[in-house]
Scaffold this motif. Sequence first.
Motif, mmCIF file in Angstrom:
data_model
loop_
_atom_site.group_PDB
_atom_site.id
_atom_site.type_symbol
_atom_site.label_atom_id
_atom_site.label_comp_id
_atom_site.label_asym_id
_atom_site.label_seq_id
_atom_site.Cartn_x
_atom_site.Cartn_y
_atom_site.Cartn_z
ATOM 1 N N MET A 1 0.170 -1.549 -0.157
ATOM 2 C CA MET A 1 0.046 -0.202 0.137
ATOM 3 C C MET A 1 0.629 1.256 -0.589
ATOM 4 S SD MET A 1 -2.634 0.109 2.958
ATOM 5 C CE MET A 1 -3.966 1.810 2.499
ATOM 6 N N SER A 2 0.430 2.292 -0.628
ATOM 7 C CA SER A 2 1.794 3.542 -0.621
ATOM 8 C C SER A 2 0.852 4.182 0.230
ATOM 9 C CB SER A 2 1.002 3.675 -2.490
ATOM 10 O OG SER A 2 0.053 4.629 -2.339
ATOM 11 N N LYS A 3 1.921 5.100 0.726
ATOM 12 C CA LYS A 3 1.998 6.208 1.788
ATOM 13 C C LYS A 3 0.870 7.273 0.544
ATOM 14 C CE LYS A 3 4.916 6.065 4.902
ATOM 15 N NZ LYS A 3 6.939 6.716 5.128
ATOM 16 N N PRO A 4 -0.023 8.216 1.525
ATOM 17 C CA PRO A 4 -1.055 8.767 1.251
ATOM 18 C C PRO A 4 -0.119 9.807 0.964
ATOM 19 C CG PRO A 4 -1.094 8.799 3.088
ATOM 20 C CD PRO A 4 -0.687 7.713 3.580
ATOM 21 N N HIS A 5 -0.375 11.256 -0.032
ATOM 22 C CA HIS A 5 -0.224 12.842 0.105
ATOM 23 C C HIS A 5 -0.073 13.483 1.774
ATOM 24 C CE1 HIS A 5 0.425 16.438 -0.521
ATOM 25 N NE2 HIS A 5 1.723 15.924 -2.161
ATOM 26 N N PRO A 6 1.168 13.699 2.229
ATOM 27 C CA PRO A 6 1.329 14.160 3.323
ATOM 28 C C PRO A 6 0.403 15.477 3.807
ATOM 29 C CG PRO A 6 3.328 13.490 3.061
ATOM 30 C CD PRO A 6 2.521 13.560 1.467
ATOM 31 N N LEU A 7 -0.074 16.433 2.773
ATOM 32 C CA LEU A 7 -0.768 17.223 2.580
ATOM 33 C C LEU A 7 -2.624 16.429 2.889
ATOM 34 C CD1 LEU A 7 0.045 20.178 0.535
ATOM 35 C CD2 LEU A 7 0.689 20.022 3.533
ATOM 36 N N LEU A 8 -2.667 16.017 2.523
ATOM 37 C CA LEU A 8 -4.237 15.410 2.374
ATOM 38 C C LEU A 8 -4.664 14.289 3.644
ATOM 39 C CD1 LEU A 8 -4.790 13.846 -1.312
ATOM 40 C CD2 LEU A 8 -5.611 16.126 -0.609
ATOM 41 N N ALA A 9 -3.288 13.510 3.695
ATOM 42 C CA ALA A 9 -3.443 13.036 5.672
ATOM 43 C C ALA A 9 -3.592 14.139 6.482
ATOM 44 C CB ALA A 9 -2.365 12.548 5.572
ATOM 45 N N GLY A 10 -2.379 15.217 6.429
ATOM 46 C CA GLY A 10 -2.952 16.236 7.577
ATOM 47 C C GLY A 10 -4.383 17.392 7.746
ATOM 48 N N LEU A 11 -4.773 17.278 6.039
ATOM 49 C CA LEU A 11 -6.220 18.324 6.304
ATOM 50 C C LEU A 11 -7.137 17.031 6.815
ATOM 51 C CD1 LEU A 11 -6.078 19.255 2.679
ATOM 52 C CD2 LEU A 11 -6.684 20.929 4.537
ATOM 53 N N SER A 12 -6.618 15.381 6.861
ATOM 54 C CA SER A 12 -7.908 15.771 7.373
ATOM 55 C C SER A 12 -7.871 14.422 9.506
ATOM 56 C CB SER A 12 -8.011 13.949 6.511
ATOM 57 O OG SER A 12 -7.274 13.015 6.322
ATOM 58 N N GLY A 13 -6.439 15.127 9.433
ATOM 59 C CA GLY A 13 -6.257 15.013 10.743
ATOM 60 C C GLY A 13 -5.470 13.565 10.418
ATOM 61 N N ARG A 14 -4.625 13.161 9.910
ATOM 62 C CA ARG A 14 -3.883 11.772 9.897
ATOM 63 C C ARG A 14 -2.940 12.134 9.935
ATOM 64 N NH1 ARG A 14 -7.179 7.325 11.553
ATOM 65 N NH2 ARG A 14 -9.565 7.746 10.294
ATOM 66 N N CYS A 15 -1.217 10.889 10.630
ATOM 67 C CA CYS A 15 -0.398 11.659 10.850
ATOM 68 C C CYS A 15 0.275 11.009 9.160
ATOM 69 C CB CYS A 15 0.424 10.005 10.886
ATOM 70 S SG CYS A 15 1.959 9.761 11.005
ATOM 71 N N PRO A 16 1.051 12.800 9.042
ATOM 72 C CA PRO A 16 1.318 12.945 7.631
ATOM 73 C C PRO A 16 2.637 12.059 7.176
ATOM 74 C CG PRO A 16 2.317 14.030 9.319
ATOM 75 C CD PRO A 16 1.125 13.732 9.828
ATOM 76 N N ASN A 17 3.092 10.798 8.240
ATOM 77 C CA ASN A 17 4.905 9.495 8.130
ATOM 78 C C ASN A 17 3.316 8.374 7.456
ATOM 79 O OD1 ASN A 17 6.225 8.808 8.195
ATOM 80 N ND2 ASN A 17 6.254 7.795 9.214
ATOM 81 N N CYS A 18 2.093 7.921 8.033
ATOM 82 C CA CYS A 18 1.487 7.167 7.418
ATOM 83 C C CYS A 18 0.512 7.200 7.232
ATOM 84 C CB CYS A 18 1.859 6.520 8.660
ATOM 85 S SG CYS A 18 0.706 5.538 9.889
ATOM 86 N N GLY A 19 -0.841 8.019 7.044
ATOM 87 C CA GLY A 19 -1.647 8.399 7.350
ATOM 88 C C GLY A 19 -3.176 7.374 7.776
#
Length: 119
Positions: free
Chosen positions: A1-19
């Motif tokens: 599974m690929s890592k999500p884009h850090p900005l999209l993870a941050g916008l959704s309140g998730r860890c920017p490293n793993c999502g």
Amino acid sequence: MSKPHPLLAGLSGRCPNCGEGFLFDGFLKVAPACEACGYDFSKADSGDGPAVFVILIAGFAVAFAAVFTEFTVHPPIWVHLILWLPATLILSLGLMRPLKGAMLAAQFMNRASEARHDH
């Protein structure tokens, strides 16, 4: 599974490293670490950046809507107060968490904590 884009993870309140892990431990309090990958958030500091963006975005939206309403409908002042004070509050609170997450994710993407010299 690929890592999500850090900005999209941050916008959704998730860890920017793993999502997957949560970025926040409360409404605006940053968690000490990601519970999924263990990434340390202790050096994450968004400062006043999110508040500035909230002021600019919410201020523009509410001011534009209020001026547009005034020139097209001409309501009494109490209608403006009933409409725009709650709109300002809701919009500000709704934008604060995603923008803070995006600012923290931007720090992660640019490795801002590694550039600090005041360890």
